[in-house]
Design a protein around this motif. Structure first.
Motif, PDB file in Angstrom:
ATOM      1  N   PRO A 124     -11.473   5.119  -8.910  1.00 35.61           N
ATOM      2  CA  PRO A 124     -11.886   4.748  -7.552  1.00 35.61           C
ATOM      3  C   PRO A 124     -10.718   4.247  -6.699  1.00 35.61           C
ATOM      4  CG  PRO A 124     -13.484   3.945  -9.137  1.00 35.61           C
ATOM      5  CD  PRO A 124     -12.309   4.446  -9.934  1.00 35.61           C
ATOM      6  N   THR A 125      -9.777   3.515  -7.328  1.00 36.15           N
ATOM      7  CA  THR A 125      -8.608   3.037  -6.584  1.00 36.15           C
ATOM      8  C   THR A 125      -7.779   4.210  -6.094  1.00 36.15           C
ATOM      9  OG1 THR A 125      -8.478   0.942  -7.779  1.00 36.15           O
ATOM     10  CG2 THR A 125      -6.457   1.732  -6.737  1.00 36.15           C
ATOM     11  N   ARG A 175      -9.243   5.773  -3.100  1.00 37.49           N
ATOM     12  CA  ARG A 175      -9.098   4.984  -1.872  1.00 37.49           C
ATOM     13  C   ARG A 175      -7.813   5.346  -1.138  1.00 37.49           C
ATOM     14  NH1 ARG A 175     -11.253   0.495  -4.783  1.00 37.49           N
ATOM     15  NH2 ARG A 175      -9.174  -0.405  -5.088  1.00 37.49           N
ATOM     16  N   TYR A 176      -6.816   5.752  -1.897  1.00 38.60           N
ATOM     17  CA  TYR A 176      -5.531   6.128  -1.298  1.00 38.60           C
ATOM     18  C   TYR A 176      -5.466   7.622  -0.971  1.00 38.60           C
ATOM     19  CZ  TYR A 176      -3.546   1.560  -2.439  1.00 38.60           C
ATOM     20  OH  TYR A 176      -3.281   0.210  -2.488  1.00 38.60           O
ATOM     21  N   PRO A 201      -8.094  10.849  -0.688  1.00 36.01           N
ATOM     22  CA  PRO A 201      -9.466  11.349  -0.745  1.00 36.01           C
ATOM     23  C   PRO A 201      -9.621  12.630  -1.571  1.00 36.01           C
ATOM     24  CG  PRO A 201      -8.862  10.754   1.496  1.00 36.01           C
ATOM     25  CD  PRO A 201      -7.610  10.729   0.690  1.00 36.01           C
ATOM     26  N   LYS A 203       0.822  -1.203   0.000  1.00 32.23           N
ATOM     27  CA  LYS A 203       0.000   0.000   0.000  1.00 32.23           C
ATOM     28  C   LYS A 203       0.864   1.265   0.000  1.00 32.23           C
ATOM     29  CE  LYS A 203      -4.059  -1.921   2.375  1.00 32.23           C
ATOM     30  NZ  LYS A 203      -4.885  -1.873   3.607  1.00 32.23           N
TER      31      LYS A 203
END
Length: 211
Positions: free
Chosen positions: A50-51, A54-55, A57, A13
């Protein structure tokens, strides 16, 4: 799930977050922050929109990630100071050391890539606004650390606000010096003198409060 598996996933991540941020910053510096869409960043990084969200905002967070490791630094300095050392003295020494190291966080770094990043950060209104939100979190964390050091609530909050504001004033002044075409070696002494003067002013009000 094992601890090792959790660690691997977290590192993955972190690498993804770093790749997204660096890809975005490269595009922003090349074309301008407001001229690049989040969709373009996602496409360049080969992830879905969208990915990316997720990391990060907000689009601005792609930029601020580069300095995220400095968030909460003042609070960490206060908590990690030597036994018996006043918080303000520890913060002064830390800022002085960062100046001498030409740390970009002080604004005193004339590496072209760093200058380009700072120019973008300080001249883009939405990034300045987001930076102020980061500063508010720094202020909150520092107030907590000062309260742990013995300051009462209003003193801790007021001192934290003043200290974080001073750091921003000093960094912006140093950036302006370098943005005018000067180099670090020619402005270091002035930057040091300004930092000492600023901390003297802080000390005039805060030392009596045990800080």
């Amino acid at each position: 799930m094992t601890e090792e598996t959790t660690g691997l996933r977290e590192r993955k991540k972190q690498r993804t977050r770093q790749t997204l941020s660096e890809t975005a910053i490269a595009l922003f510096l090349e074309r301008g922050f407001d001229q690049v869409s989040v969709a373009e960043v996602a496409a360049a990084a080969e992830v879905s929109k969208p990915t990316l969200f997720r990391y990060f905002p907000a689009k601005e967070d792609l930029v601020l990630h580069r300095i995220a490791d400095h968030q909460g630094e003042a609070a960490r300095v206060v908590r990690g100071r030597a036994p018996g050392e006043p918080p303000l003295a520890a913060l002064r020494a830390h800022f002085r050391a960062r100046l001498d190291a030409r740390d970009p966080v002080t604004g005193l770094c004339d590496v072209p890539a760093v200058m380009a990043f700072r120019d973008m950060l300080y001249t883009t209104p939405s990034l300045v606004a987001r930076l102020m939100q980061y500063s508010a979190e720094d202020e909150r964390a520092l107030a907590e650390a000062l309260a742990e050091a013995g300051a009462d609530g209003v003193t801790a909050r007021t001192a934290a606000a003043q200290i974080i504001a001073v750091h921003h004033v000093l960094a912006r002044d140093n950036w302006r010096r370098l943005a005018s075409g000067r180099i670090t070696a020619t402005v270091l002494e002035a930057a040091r003198a300004d930092a000492e003067r600023a901390y003297d002013l802080l000390g005039a009000g805060l030392t009596a409060q045990g800080l």
